[in-house]
Write an enzyme that holds these catalytic residues in place. Structure first.
Site, PDB file in Angstrom:
ATOM      1  N   GLU A  25       0.813  -1.213   0.000  1.00  0.00           N
ATOM      2  CA  GLU A  25       0.000   0.000   0.000  1.00  0.00           C
ATOM      3  C   GLU A  25       0.850   1.268   0.000  1.00  0.00           C
ATOM      4  OE1 GLU A  25      -2.607  -3.305   1.163  1.00  0.00           O
ATOM      5  OE2 GLU A  25      -0.650  -2.634   1.933  1.00  0.00           O
ATOM      6  N   ASP A  48      -9.361  -1.090   5.549  1.00  0.00           N
ATOM      7  CA  ASP A  48      -8.598  -1.589   6.694  1.00  0.00           C
ATOM      8  C   ASP A  48      -7.104  -1.671   6.400  1.00  0.00           C
ATOM      9  OD1 ASP A  48     -11.028  -3.128   8.406  1.00  0.00           O
ATOM     10  OD2 ASP A  48     -11.301  -3.020   6.242  1.00  0.00           O
ATOM     11  N   HIS A  69     -11.937  -6.162   7.095  1.00  0.00           N
ATOM     12  CA  HIS A  69     -12.494  -5.877   5.769  1.00  0.00           C
ATOM     13  C   HIS A  69     -13.725  -4.979   5.853  1.00  0.00           C
ATOM     14  CE1 HIS A  69     -10.207  -9.627   5.246  1.00  0.00           C
ATOM     15  NE2 HIS A  69     -10.011  -9.210   4.003  1.00  0.00           N
TER      16      HIS A  69
END
Length: 725
Positions: free
Chosen positions: A446, A471, A515
């Site tokens: 990420e 998340d 999630h």
């Protein structure tokens, strides 16, 4: 590594030119020490690193990009940046052209043109994006730039006017043409860093991406064996040269003695030639002494033993270069005269810099956001003879239209490629339609996804990033907060970062603790970014277009339960799909339901201010109170449409703020505070905030999830209680 181009030994005049630049950096550092009371802002210098930095600078061209680190002032001056400009930045003066007094010494951001009026027009300064002070963060941005250079044919304009005022030739004479790469050339990216950066996880992500995509980036690691007070042996098991062998596809060079200019220059010529010709990544690891302080505020004597400092000084690159010049026939008197001249010129420049004006206080809020071209709603929202589409279908169609219209747009993220087309089917068919260079899968990185988008934007692409779940956004926060959000502000408006980051959020159906998160409150604490949160298909498509064209980083939050209208009562998220020309500006709220005039007149109405899934809870709850409930869909959380919010409050006098997030210290509570502050005299009751239960995570069990979340029944009860107030 093979296919090196070999270079001849440099002559006396070329080495003398190098000595000019080396002592310029040395005397700059010395004058800072002599005037410590004036140099009150923290700074670091290149003392001990000058040789590798000057030799590297000589290899770069205007077509290249350079991502330096905080100790690279010799590199910057050797590239041709006027020392006067760096002095203005050192003292945080208004005439600091890079940041307007907003960031540290030698933190350059420039797309400027000529090195110096005496330099031929073909030789220009490379583009330097906003420079980070956080260790290793520039590596991810560098590979983003390199990706743009490799996969897009970019015309990188050179601004016609130089930023640099004239300076004495003795301080900055032209770099010898023979030591510059010949034209035409393929562009490369230089990413310079210290050895401490190699332990950063984000640097490993950059290495992985560079190796995977075979990008034209040269990683220069200047190893002085110190990470502030920590020695290398305390914090790592191997140096960068040993470490990089684990990244298959990145070539490597080791320079054991970074103080020998002739040898270092040969190695850097070969390194740059390899990256430029092969368009592949290479790491150069060079050993150098640290002769200065870690920074002006962390003094070397406080943690380095006297014997170690003495040994470091014995490797002084200035002394070594001077001795080499004496062997080449340059007289000691000639060198003394040169040294005196350069020292005097720097002293004069320093005194001039002291007299420069301080930044005007009224410039404090300049360049927080770049102006957007999208200021009004345009296009056809409800074309005739079209059936309603799901939220996710409208987004996918919007992506297709963007990729078709804008060849510089690319879309990447985890599992969005051809095999799956996204875990929510958000990218089905896009890779097949536009190719794997424009739509592609990435690793679980990420930080790289978000940080590389800054580099891509700097180099002219328009990246769209897909984070798989809200998340998992947190690894990207380093890049988002430290780099993307600050770039436009710290570059004094030179580098807007046009990046669109899509993030599925929200809970439904037992997604569980990893999630299902809602993350808007955390993101809204970051100035410099924008936050969009649509509630229906038409808004989603129109806002997607505006977010893509916005020149600032935009985070586009998408509630997973609305994608396919799977949450009970969310069927109104399906709408007619707007035409391709439809666009909806950010920062414009929408009244999705009005109260009746009768309820307004009798004081029996209220307003619900919400967004995303909250709209559907509110609509269903309002069915029990016909004509009494106005519903405001914020659509964009930053910028926030406060005029529409305040106007609704003033009409109805009673307010519910509805959010899916836990309420404690949330955006919803912050908005309640704004309303109380600005509309206090209009309120007939305290502002009510409804959100999820304040617990650390969303439970997997559906019954527990339901108990945690707001719903239409909970909202209806709050409406009833507030109307009775």
């Amino acid at each position: 590594m093979d296919d090196y181009k070999r270079f001849t030994t440099i002559g006396k005049q070329q080495l003398l030119r190098a000595y000019h630049q080396i002592i310029t950096a040395k005397y700059m550092a010395e004058i800072f020490e002599e005037h410590r009371s004036d140099c009150k802002y923290v700074h670091a210098t290149s003392r001990g690193h000058e040789v590798i930095q000057v030799a590297t600078a000589w290899q770069l061209k205007a077509i290249d990009y350079c991502c330096p680190y905080y100790r690279d002032d010799a590199l910057l001056m050797a590239l041709g940046i006027n020392p006067s400009l760096l002095l203005a930045q050192l003292l945080a003066k208004a005439e600091d052209p890079f940041s307007g007094g907003r960031t540290y010494y030698a933190h350059v951001s420039t797309q400027t043109s000529q090195l110096h009026p005496s330099v031929p027009p073909s030789l220009h300064l490379p583009t330097i994006p906003p420079q980070s002070s956080a260790t290793g963060m520039q590596a991810i941005q560098a590979v983003g730039i390199a990706y743009a250079l490799k996969y897009q044919s970019l015309n990188l304009p050179i601004p016609p006017q130089s930023l640099h005022p004239p300076i004495p030739p003795s301080l900055n004479p032209p770099i010898p043409q023979s030591l510059r790469p010949s034209i035409p050339q393929s562009p490369i990216v230089l990413c310079s860093m210290g050895d401490g950066a190699i332990t950063e996880g984000e640097v490993a992500e950059a290495f992985q991406f560079a190796a995977l995509k075979q990008l034209p980036v040269l990683f220069l690691v200047q190893d002085n064996d110190w990470g502030l007070s920590a020695k290398g042996e305390e914090v790592r098991t191997m140096n960068a040269y040993e470490y990089i062998i684990g990244f298959k596809g990145i070539e490597r060079i080791q320079i054991e003695d970074g103080t020998d200019f002739e040898q270092v220059l040969k190695e850097m010529q070969e390194a740059v030639h390899f990256v430029r010709k092969k368009q592949k990544p290479l790491l150069v690891h060079v050993k150098v002494p640290l002769l200065g302080h870690h920074t002006s505020g962390v003094r070397k004597e406080s943690y380095r033993p006297a014997e170690e400092l003495r040994e470091a000084m014995e490797r002084n690159p200035v002394s070594r270069t001077r001795r080499k010049l004496l062997t080449k026939g340059v007289s000691d008197i000639e060198l003394q005269n040169l040294e005196a001249t350069v020292r005097q010129e720097i002293a004069i420049r320093f005194e001039e810099a002291l007299e420069l004006a301080e930044p005007a206080v009224d410039t404090l809020t300049n360049h927080i956001y770049a102006p957007t071209p999208i200021t009004r709603e345009e296009g056809i929202r409800r074309p005739a003879k079209r059936n309603p589409v799901f939220f996710i279908e409208a987004l996918r169609k919007g992506m297709e239209e963007i990729l078709t219209e804008y060849p510089e747009a690319i879309f990447y993220g985890q599992d969005i490629g051809a095999r799956l087309g996204g875990v929510f089917r958000e990218s089905v068919g896009l890779e097949q339609q536009f190719g794997a260079r424009r739509v592609f899968n990435t690793a679980i990185q990420e930080a790289l996804l978000v940080g590389a988008s800054m580099g891509m934007a700097v180099a002219g692409l328009k990246p769209i990033v897909q984070i798989q779940f809200g998340d998992y956004f947190w690894p990207a926060m380093n890049q988002l907060i430290g780099e993307l959000s600050k770039a436009y502000y710290l570059s004094n408006g030179k580098f807007p970062i046009q990046t669109l980051i899509r993030v599925p959020v929200g809970a439904y159906g037992g997604g569980g603790p990893y999630h299902s998160a809602s993350i808007e409150s955390t993101l809204l604490t970051i100035p410099g970014i924008k936050i969009v949160y649509p509630s229906n298909a038409a808004d989603a498509k129109g806002l997607l277009k505006a977010a893509f064209l916005d020149p600032n980083p935009v985070i586009f939050l998408e509630h997973k339960g609305l994608y396919w209208a799977k949450v009970l009562g969310s069927s109104l998220s399906k709408t007619i799909e707007p035409q391709a020309d439809y666009i909806l500006p950010l920062g414009k709220a929408n009244i999705v339901q009005e109260a009746s005039q009768k309820a307004l007149q009798t004081g029996e109405s209220l307003t619900i201010i919400t967004y995303g899934m909250g709209i559907h809870w509110a609509l269903n709850a309002a069915l029990h109170f016909p004509g009494q409930v106005e519903i405001v869909d914020l659509r964009t959380l930053q910028p926030l449409d406060t005029p529409t919010i305040f106007n609704s409050v003033k009409q109805h006098n009673k307010v519910i703020i509805l959010s899916e997030e836990p309420t404690n210290n949330s955006f919803a509570e912050s908005l309640a505070g704004k309303i109380s502050q600005h509309c206090f005299e209009y309120l007939d009751a305290p502002v009510q905030v409804i959100g999820a239960v304040n617990i650390p995570a969303i439970p997997l069990n559906r019954s527990l999830e339901k108990a945690m979340l707001p719903n239409a029944l909970k909202v209806a009860k709050a409406i009833k209680d507030l109307l009775a107030y």
